[in-house]
Write a protein that holds these residues in place. Structure first.
Motif, PDB file in Angstrom:
ATOM      1  N   ALA A 138       4.475  11.256 -11.086  1.00 53.46           N
ATOM      2  CA  ALA A 138       5.569  11.932 -10.395  1.00 53.46           C
ATOM      3  C   ALA A 138       6.930  11.568 -10.966  1.00 53.46           C
ATOM      4  O   ALA A 138       7.869  12.365 -10.861  1.00 53.46           O
ATOM      5  CB  ALA A 138       5.529  11.593  -8.905  1.00 53.46           C
ATOM      6  N   GLY A 174       2.674   3.701  -2.139  1.00 51.27           N
ATOM      7  CA  GLY A 174       2.827   4.141  -3.517  1.00 51.27           C
ATOM      8  C   GLY A 174       2.629   5.638  -3.616  1.00 51.27           C
ATOM      9  O   GLY A 174       2.688   6.360  -2.625  1.00 51.27           O
ATOM     10  N   GLY A 175       2.400   6.100  -4.845  1.00 51.83           N
ATOM     11  CA  GLY A 175       2.154   7.511  -5.037  1.00 51.83           C
ATOM     12  C   GLY A 175       3.425   8.342  -5.003  1.00 51.83           C
ATOM     13  O   GLY A 175       4.536   7.865  -5.278  1.00 51.83           O
ATOM     14  N   VAL A 176       3.281   9.601  -4.630  1.00 50.08           N
ATOM     15  CA  VAL A 176       4.392  10.546  -4.629  1.00 50.08           C
ATOM     16  C   VAL A 176       5.498  10.155  -3.653  1.00 50.08           C
ATOM     17  O   VAL A 176       6.682  10.273  -3.990  1.00 50.08           O
ATOM     18  CB  VAL A 176       3.875  11.966  -4.341  1.00 50.08           C
ATOM     19  N   THR A 227      -3.791   6.663 -17.724  1.00 49.04           N
ATOM     20  CA  THR A 227      -4.120   7.491 -16.559  1.00 49.04           C
ATOM     21  C   THR A 227      -3.561   8.899 -16.716  1.00 49.04           C
ATOM     22  O   THR A 227      -4.215   9.877 -16.325  1.00 49.04           O
ATOM     23  CB  THR A 227      -3.559   6.838 -15.292  1.00 49.04           C
ATOM     24  N   ASN A 241       0.820  -1.223   0.000  1.00 48.22           N
ATOM     25  CA  ASN A 241       0.000   0.000   0.000  1.00 48.22           C
ATOM     26  C   ASN A 241       0.844   1.259   0.000  1.00 48.22           C
ATOM     27  O   ASN A 241       0.320   2.353   0.235  1.00 48.22           O
ATOM     28  CB  ASN A 241      -0.910   0.000   1.239  1.00 48.22           C
ATOM     29  N   TYR A 293       7.215  -0.153 -10.000  1.00 47.57           N
ATOM     30  CA  TYR A 293       5.956  -0.881  -9.784  1.00 47.57           C
ATOM     31  C   TYR A 293       6.188  -2.199  -9.037  1.00 47.57           C
ATOM     32  O   TYR A 293       5.348  -2.620  -8.243  1.00 47.57           O
ATOM     33  CB  TYR A 293       5.267  -1.148 -11.125  1.00 47.57           C
ATOM     34  N   ALA A 332      -2.764   2.451 -11.444  1.00 48.34           N
ATOM     35  CA  ALA A 332      -1.818   3.340 -10.755  1.00 48.34           C
ATOM     36  C   ALA A 332      -1.649   4.639 -11.533  1.00 48.34           C
ATOM     37  O   ALA A 332      -1.549   4.634 -12.770  1.00 48.34           O
ATOM     38  CB  ALA A 332      -0.478   2.635 -10.578  1.00 48.34           C
ATOM     39  N   TYR A 333      -1.587   5.745 -10.819  1.00 47.57           N
ATOM     40  CA  TYR A 333      -1.465   7.052 -11.473  1.00 47.57           C
ATOM     41  C   TYR A 333      -0.378   7.925 -10.870  1.00 47.57           C
ATOM     42  O   TYR A 333       0.535   8.385 -11.572  1.00 47.57           O
ATOM     43  CB  TYR A 333      -2.800   7.811 -11.419  1.00 47.57           C
ATOM     44  N   ALA A 334      -0.449   8.162  -9.550  1.00 52.44           N
ATOM     45  CA  ALA A 334       0.408   9.158  -8.927  1.00 52.44           C
ATOM     46  C   ALA A 334       1.890   8.818  -9.062  1.00 52.44           C
ATOM     47  O   ALA A 334       2.716   9.704  -9.304  1.00 52.44           O
ATOM     48  CB  ALA A 334       0.041   9.320  -7.451  1.00 52.44           C
ATOM     49  N   THR A 335       2.238   7.546  -8.920  1.00 55.09           N
ATOM     50  CA  THR A 335       3.641   7.149  -9.012  1.00 55.09           C
ATOM     51  C   THR A 335       4.205   7.444 -10.395  1.00 55.09           C
ATOM     52  O   THR A 335       5.279   8.049 -10.532  1.00 55.09           O
ATOM     53  CB  THR A 335       3.795   5.651  -8.696  1.00 55.09           C
TER      54      THR A 335
END
Length: 294
Positions: A235, A124-126, A245, A122, A165, A229-232
């Protein structure tokens, strides 16, 4: 008299059961209301926007047609490729790791690995993107220390994004396949050994066929996670790698072309349809694996 008494006594019982059923439905109302607001309204907005042609104000399939052409189609195929490659690699690395966890004699180590997997799956992201940029970016610590740039390493590429990823997909695979590995019977291995089967033959003819539905289900789950997935990716690579995305975000914000909001909703509908296909494959596989390993 006895039959009459039974009929008289059974009437209140039926009434009580009906009352309990009605109360049970009342208990579900908050969940249904939340589902309608959280999922129903966005789904209706996507459908309405995807089929609304902005130039004419009427309904049509122009947005869906545009979402499957040109740069949008390239982004869709790019997301499918990235998700498929990441999912397959995560499954290949996650299966032996999960098997090592299941067969470990150290309970503390097993619990530590599963707990860490739950956290990393869980993460992930920026924050994840910043960690990789600081570590393996062009000026990252390991990049400079090991001279990775001279060896052709580039974090801001397709394979660089695959590595990022894998950071959260491998732990997710461990969490997904561990219950299935725990369901393998010790008697099956013992029976195979008693019949002269080697470890490779046991896995090829016994374990892997039983685990096949769980493995395929885990692979589908990994694909869906990477696909959404988008934010990762935003960025790390921005718009340098075509992903659906990122195209949706650009279309909604008018970053490339103005007035493409409805096309973005059509792209979102494409993602929903692909996610629906993924779930349509995943759920039967999950039920089949549960039947084998119950």
């Amino acid at each position: 008299m006895t039959a009459t008494a039974v009929r008289v006594d059974s009437a209140p019982t039926v009434a009580v059961k009906r009352r309990r059923r009605s109360l049970g439905w009342l208990a579900v109302v908050p969940l249904l209301a939340f589902t309608a607001v959280a999922f129903g309204l966005p789904a209706w907005a996507i459908l309405d926007g995807a089929f609304t042609v902005k130039t004419t104000g009427g309904f049509g399939t122009a947005n869906l047609t545009a979402s499957l052409q040109g740069a949008y189609l390239t982004a869709l195929l790019g997301s499918v490729k990235l998700s498929a490659v990441s999912a397959v690699l995560a499954a290949l690395f996650g299966l032996p790791l999960a098997q090592a966890v299941v067969t470990s004699r150290h309970r503390a180590l097993r619990e530590a690995v599963l707990t860490a997997s739950g956290v990393l799956a869980n993460f992930g992201g920026v924050p994840l993107a910043f960690a990789f940029v600081a570590t393996l970016g062009n000026a990252g610590v390991l990049t400079r220390h090991l001279g990775l740039t001279d060896k052709g390493w580039d974090l801001y590429s397709f394979w660089g994004l695959v590595i990022v990823y894998l950071y959260f997909l491998i732990p997710l695979m461990v969490l997904t396949i561990t219950p299935a590995l725990e369901g393998l019977r010790v008697q099956w291995r013992e029976a195979a050994q008693n019949n002269g089967a080697t470890t490779t033959q046991y896995w090829r003819h016994v374990a892997l066929p039983v685990l096949a539905p769980s493995l395929l289900g885990g692979l589908v789950l990994l694909f869906g996670t990477a696909f959404a997935a988008y934010a990762t990716a935003a960025a790390i690579v921005g718009s340098s790698i075509p992903l659906i995305t990122l195209q949706i975000a650009d279309a909604l914000s008018g970053n490339v072309l103005v007035g493409q909001e409805n096309v973005a909703l059509a792209l979102s509908l494409d993602m929903v349809l692909i996610a629906g296909l993924v779930m349509a494959v995943y759920l039967p596989l999950q039920r089949r694996s549960a039947r084998w390993l119950a």
